[in-house]
Each structure stands twice: as C-alpha cells, then as structure tokens.
Enzyme design. Sequence first.
Site, short mmCIF file in Angstrom:
data_model
loop_
_atom_site.label_atom_id
_atom_site.label_comp_id
_atom_site.label_asym_id
_atom_site.label_seq_id
_atom_site.Cartn_x
_atom_site.Cartn_y
_atom_site.Cartn_z
N GLY A 172 0.96 -1.17 -0.10
CA GLY A 172 0.04 -0.12 0.04
C GLY A 172 0.68 1.22 0.08
CB THR A 173 3.97 1.94 1.88
OG1 THR A 173 3.37 1.94 3.17
CG2 THR A 173 5.17 3.12 1.71
CD GLN A 188 -6.29 1.63 8.43
OE1 GLN A 188 -6.91 0.29 9.17
NE2 GLN A 188 -5.20 1.28 8.64
CB CYS A 239 6.93 7.46 25.34
SG CYS A 239 5.22 7.72 25.94
#
Lengths: 469, 469
Positions: free
Chosen positions: B69-70, B172, B315
Amino acid sequence: MSYFDVASAAPLHPVARQALVAALDEGWADPARLYREGRRARLLLDAARDAAAEAVGCRPDELSFTPSGTRALHSAVAGAAAGRRRTGRHVVVSAVEHSAVLHAAAPYDTTEVAVDRRGRVDPAVFAAALRPDTALACLQSANHEVGTLQPVAEAAAACRGAGVPLLVDAAQSLAWGPVSGDWSLLAGSAHKWGGPPGVGLLVVRKGTRFAPQEPADERESGRAPGFENLPAIVAAAASLRAVRAEAAAEAARLSALVDRIRARVPQLVPDVEVVGHERLRLPHVVTFSCLYVDGEALLSGLDRAGFSVSSGSSCTSSTLTPSHVLKAMGVLSEGNVRVSLPPGTAAEDVERFLATLPRVVADVRAQTGADTVPGAANEPAATGSSDDAGATEPGAGLVVDSLGKRCPIPVIELAKVIGEVPLGGLVTVLSDDEAARLDIPAWCAMREQEYVGERPAERGAAYVVRRRV
Amino acid sequence: MSYFDVASAAPLHPVARQALVAALDEGWADPARLYREGRRARLLLDAARDAAAEAVGCRPDELSFTPSGTRALHSAVAGAAAGRRRTGRHVVVSAVEHSAVLHAAAPYDTTEVAVDRRGRVDPAVFAAALRPDTALACLQSANHEVGTLQPVAEAAAACRGAGVPLLVDAAQSLAWGPVSGDWSLLAGSAHKWGGPPGVGLLVVRKGTRFAPQEPADERESGRAPGFENLPAIVAAAASLRAVRAEAAAEAARLSALVDRIRARVPQLVPDVEVVGHERLRLPHVVTFSCLYVDGEALLSGLDRAGFSVSSGSSCTSSTLTPSHVLKAMGVLSEGNVRVSLPPGTAAEDVERFLATLPRVVADVRAQTGADTVPGAANEPAATGSSDDAGATEPGAGLVVDSLGKRCPIPVIELAKVIGEVPLGGLVTVLSDDEAARLDIPAWCAMREQEYVGERPAERGAAYVVRRRV
C-alpha cells in the site's frame, strides 16, 4: 513438460514452500510493533536477514529486503548516484546489463561499456570508462540471457582505486555462491533461486554513500519503503541457504548438461550459432540462435513439444526489437533460444530436448519457406531464382525489398537471392525491421559473405552485402 | 491472547491462505512468458485483477498490483503530480493522511487541510484549499489511527469541479466496501484486509493524467516495476472477496463492540479521553488517551495481560514525537491506545479487555507517581506541595522545570502544582518534550484550566497555564 526457463523464474524450492507456509502463521504481524505477535515477526525478520547476509557475505545491517530484484536495482542506482551527486552525474554500465539497470541509469550521463562477441566485458575497458565525475559503475555478475560471467572482482578493484562504488547485479548468480571482489552495492532476486516472488535483496556496504530516493520510511534502514513481505522473506532466506547447500554438486552436474547442449545443438541443427562464453559462464544457461527461424514460432513449437524456454528474438517480445544483449554481442538474434536448467534437471530431459529440437526447427523453417534457401538443410537444388528476387539498381546491385516484413523474412530473402549476383556483386536489402540491423551482418559472418554496411532509406534502412562465396 | 491491532496488519484470512498455497504451485512462472507455465500464471493474474477491480469498483485495466500500500501511495502521488506538472506543483492533503502520503507529498508545495477535534476534514475547507496550480489532492477514506471517516464523495465532487484529481488512500476501509464518489486515484493494502503482505493496489481511472516516475518497466501498465508477486496477488484478491462477503454482518457486530468500548472506558478509567468520531467512523476502530500515563508502559502492561494494541503516544515511537494525527486533532497523546478489532472478535474478549484495562492503567500511573496527582483517582488528599514544586518568577507565576523529562512527566508535574497557585494565578512549565505542546493544552481542556500559550525558552518551550478551578 520440461521447464527450462529458470533464469526467468524458478519453481518454489520445497524448503521455501515449507518456510513460507510456516511463516504465514508466525510472521503476519508488523515487526515494528512491541507486542507478542510483533516481536515474533521481528525475530523471524532478523533471522532471515542474518541468513541472507551470511549467504551474500555481508553484515546483516548492510542488507535490506526489497519487493523485487528490479526494485533493488532501481533503489541501488538512484540511491548511490544521489549519494554522490556532488561528484557528478556520470554512470558506467556494461552494455549487457539487465534492463532494470539500464532504465534506472537512463536519467544519468551514461557510458555503456561494450562487450565482446561472447558477451564479456574487458575489465581494462571498464576501468577506462571511469571518469572524475563518475558517480556509480554497474556490472552484473553474470548475464541473464547468455550466462557469460563478468570480471566483477577486477572491475571492483578498478572502481575502488578510482573511488567509484560498484553496483553488482547478482540476480543470476546468487544461487551459486557469493560474489567475490570488493564491490560496494549488490542486488539479488529471490524468485531466481527458488524463493517466492516479492523479495529482492539490496546490499549497501558500510562506507558507501547512499541517499535513498524513495519517500521517507523507517522500514529496512529507509531503503525499502512499505510493510515487510515477511513470510516471503523468511522463505527466500531459507531457500537461498538450501540451494547453496546443493550448489557445488548441482553446478557440476548442470554444467555437464549445458556442455552437452553446446556441443550437440550445432551438430543436430544446421545453421545454428551457440552464443555466450563456453567456459566463463553460469552452470545452467545456454543460448543459441537459428538462422531463418521465427523466434516466436520456435518457442511455440517447443512449448507444444513440452519444453518451456525463452528467447531474445525480436518477434517474441512486445517491443519488436531484438534483445539488447544479443545486439551488444553482435550475434544473430533470429530463432534465439535460451535454455536455463532448473536444479534437479534430469539428463534424460536434456536428451529428449536434443532429440526434439531438430524437428521443431525444421518445421518452423518449412513454414517460412526457409527450407528452400540455398545452403539450408534439405534445400532443393539451388535454382538461382526466387519469388522475391528484386530489381537491380546501379550501384546497389540486386535490391531486395523486405519492407513491412518481419524477422526472419529479410534474411531468408537475402539468402535466397545471393546466388543470383556474381561473386563480388552486391545485394541491397531494404528493411524496416530493427532485427535486420543485427541479423544481416550476423548472417554474413556465418555465411562468409561480406557485410558492406547500411545507409538510411526512405523507409527503414538499406543493408548492403557483397557476395564472396 | 487477543490481537486488537488489525489496523496495523490482519492475520491471514483462511481463504487467502488456501489461495496462496494453491498459487505457489500454479502461479510461480513469469506471466509475461508464452509457454504453458507462463500462460497459466497470466490466467491467474488476470482473474485476480478482475476480482480486485470488481471489489474496488473500477475497470480491470485501471488497476495495478504494487508491492505494498505504501508503494501504491508513493507511485500515485509521484505519477499523478508528474502527469500534471504543467498545472503546477501544489498538492492538497488532509493533515491526518498516512505518513506514506505526507512523505510522498513532501517535495511539493503542500497545503495541509486541518481537521476538527474528531479528526474529520470539512469538505468546504478542503475544496477551498484547491488552487489553479493544484496538481493533486489527497484524502483518506478513513483515518488509520482514530477511525474517523472522511467526506470523500464531497471532496471528490469539489475536485472534479476544479479539474483536480483526487487520490483516495482507502487502505483502512477497503475491507468494508468500495469507496463512493468520483475519485480519480485510489490505493489499498492487502494485509489490512486479511491478504498477505507484499500486495498493494493502485487504481488510476481512465482519463486521469499519470506519468509513472519509476524507471521504465513493462509490467502492471508500467505503474509497478518488477516481477509480479503472483501467489500473494491471487491470495489478496481471494481474501478481499471473502471479507466483503462477510462485511455487512461483521461491521454491525464489531461496531456494537466499539460502541461498548467507547461508552465503558471513560466509566471504568478516570481521566480518559475517547478520540475520533463517535458515529462517522470505521466499524472496528476506537482510540482513547489516558492522562498521566506513559504509552509504552501501558502497551507493555496490556501485552503482558494478553492484549495487543498500538499507540500514537510519542514514547512508543522511534521518532519521539506524538502521532501527527492526534496532534492535528489537538487531543491528548499521553497514554494513547488504539484498539482495532479483527473480524470474528468475540464479545467476551472485549469484556475481558474492559475488565483488565483499569488495573493496567492504575499500575502504570502508580509507577510514574501519577496516582498522587490531586484529582486523580485514588489520590491522597491534596497537600498543596510536591517534590517538583518550582520557584515563582515575576510574570511567570510558579515555574515547573520539566526539562529533560519525557511524556507524561511534564503534565503530571503540572497537575501536582496547579493547586499551589491562587485561582487566576499562572503556572509555567518548561519542557523540551515535543508531546508537551499537545498534552498541556489537552490537559487544560480536560481539567477546565486555561491554556494561556507557549513561548520559546532557552531549551524547549515555556507553556503557560492559568488556574481557573
């Protein structure tokens, strides 16, 4: 069926199949995630990278998995050239590199290093092509169409001396062993060694300047954007290890079969040229061209007889031009056949191929009327006349109009009329088929006639031949 | 184990697995070859393309299979922008596009269209961003982090009116149905719908100007260089068809589970903000953030408790910045959790998650001392004093030095001292953690304190808060 086109794609190795199916269950999650499934995927990815790096002979952190060998080559050329953009935009390639390299190098100022008639680069000529503004040099480990090995170690030493990185396209040879020499970048393709499609390798040695040209992405050291194709990567690495374990024995066995093909084909089939290097070659690849033969008809005849092979003939490709490799070698492209034997090929299959080939070639020649060419096998007595015999023109000798006719017709027509001019007389062939540029001189060399040269014509080109025998 | 991160990668659908294993035997050869094995591969490829095109709602010749997909998004942005380079170099994107779109658009003159607090683009604002020199506009069908649906049909209509092609990142949503509206380009990713990794979709509608930017290659209409990943393509198409057959029923069922999570989490866990649109959303995605919680500790606590989820907290990422999606929405990024339920998720697993979450959050809060924050659950009586209470400075009120401390510490320290200044008094937090820029204003909104603003400081920034309650 005998599949003799492993240089295009190899059937999946049983080990690869097993690894792939196992990894479908264990390795579907995102290896960048910290939860259990992600950590498991990461372990598989790391192990695959370690195994592949060991087989290549590099550090694991120098190796990225790409979606294909083609993408690895594209990224390698673009990234290495961009990494040295301050040095210049000059790229050295051999004239027989894979089209993926040539297309990736196209935007740069490119020098194509010629090869000899056996398809091999002279390392001194390659070294001499390096310039102060050379950003990158590219040399395959072995040619994909004719199997000729290239002098990579010598080229790498010359590049290292000149401070130029050398990219090695190792797609065809990686199954057989690591690439020796002090190269800087390397690319490979898993489906050539019995791995699944969807996996390539890009190796960038530490210290090599490299600026990835794809949009930013954190995966695979930023060198291969997109979600890792993990089950296939696991299978690719397992397969590489498996074929390497069998490589030495299988290379010796297949090489003997190739020697047998190289020796027997010219004995069994008239007017054949076996191309590529007889000694410095891949163990499993042999290529030959058959005069007066339409490549697509030959492939389809062999397919019907149960043999899958490929061809660099113009008439079997969508581009209507003969293979740039055969062109660079200056050898006949008509009726071209590449046989590339998969591991495990039985000697009997090769014998069956040798028993079948003469009949298939003869059939194809009969279809195009090439069996009536004087000097061809089973030709009738030369009549000195032909339907296609053309007019004579002052200075051009006999003129054969082959405009609009596709390979191998122009050569067949030339062969049919050459007997009509006196020794020392000229025949001019008008042709707009790109293959004629290669095949008419190749025919002259095989037939000991003199190729005088070509000149532009209203349509296509005029190829001039002087009768010598 | 409950795997609740299907928005990252879905486990292989049983149908995909079956198709993949079958295609390993039937579809390993080069579909460009004319022999038997090649023709068989070509048939499989054509059938997969037909099936995928039907599911997407496009013509088969508009659809190319890419390695991910990228890569589909990268090629789409580069190819569409280059196809309209004469129009200009302006590209419109929503601020919450996937990073693959943002990175691919980075070389252009880019306008990021803001979203509301629920992550949704206003179609009128999107339309207003189009300019005469706009080459391309990009809008996702649904957001990957918070599940909010975007007004694609309205945006597509506006783009069509302005003569600008719209690229839809449908990664998605494609499992749930085709993307409606008159879009021009679309990208998808098979491993999001239960297909294998290694397969993306790139759709370019007829009439859309498109100039591929990869080096020339004849495969996949020149839009996806490299050998086709055929077994995976076959599996991807089969899987898309299979999930679509179950989509309507499964969407209703999962959506009810998500509603339950959306309702119960704020009741069960103090100081939680559920983010994203409550109604215009993907059926299976819900995201929430927990005040005073370290995201990585939360994820690892949930992992130990048997739940695999992901997070947009700073984080837990390698970049140390909070998710650009949460940032664009202006919502809390501390203790962020994305739950995305795979098809077939049992209601009991969701109940087990709801039963487990409060304990895990409380544990993490206890580790960072956040359980002693006034107003937090189980906090001791407010003492009006804290180890971290800072000095007062003229004009800055109380100053809290959180330099060098990572999210969620700056917010915890702010919460601990706010009671020490009088109503209307100021607290200034010094922080060099990028997440503070998002989380301090978000904390103010949740706690009904006034966020005055930020100013540059010698290190990091100074965030000024006025006590209101």
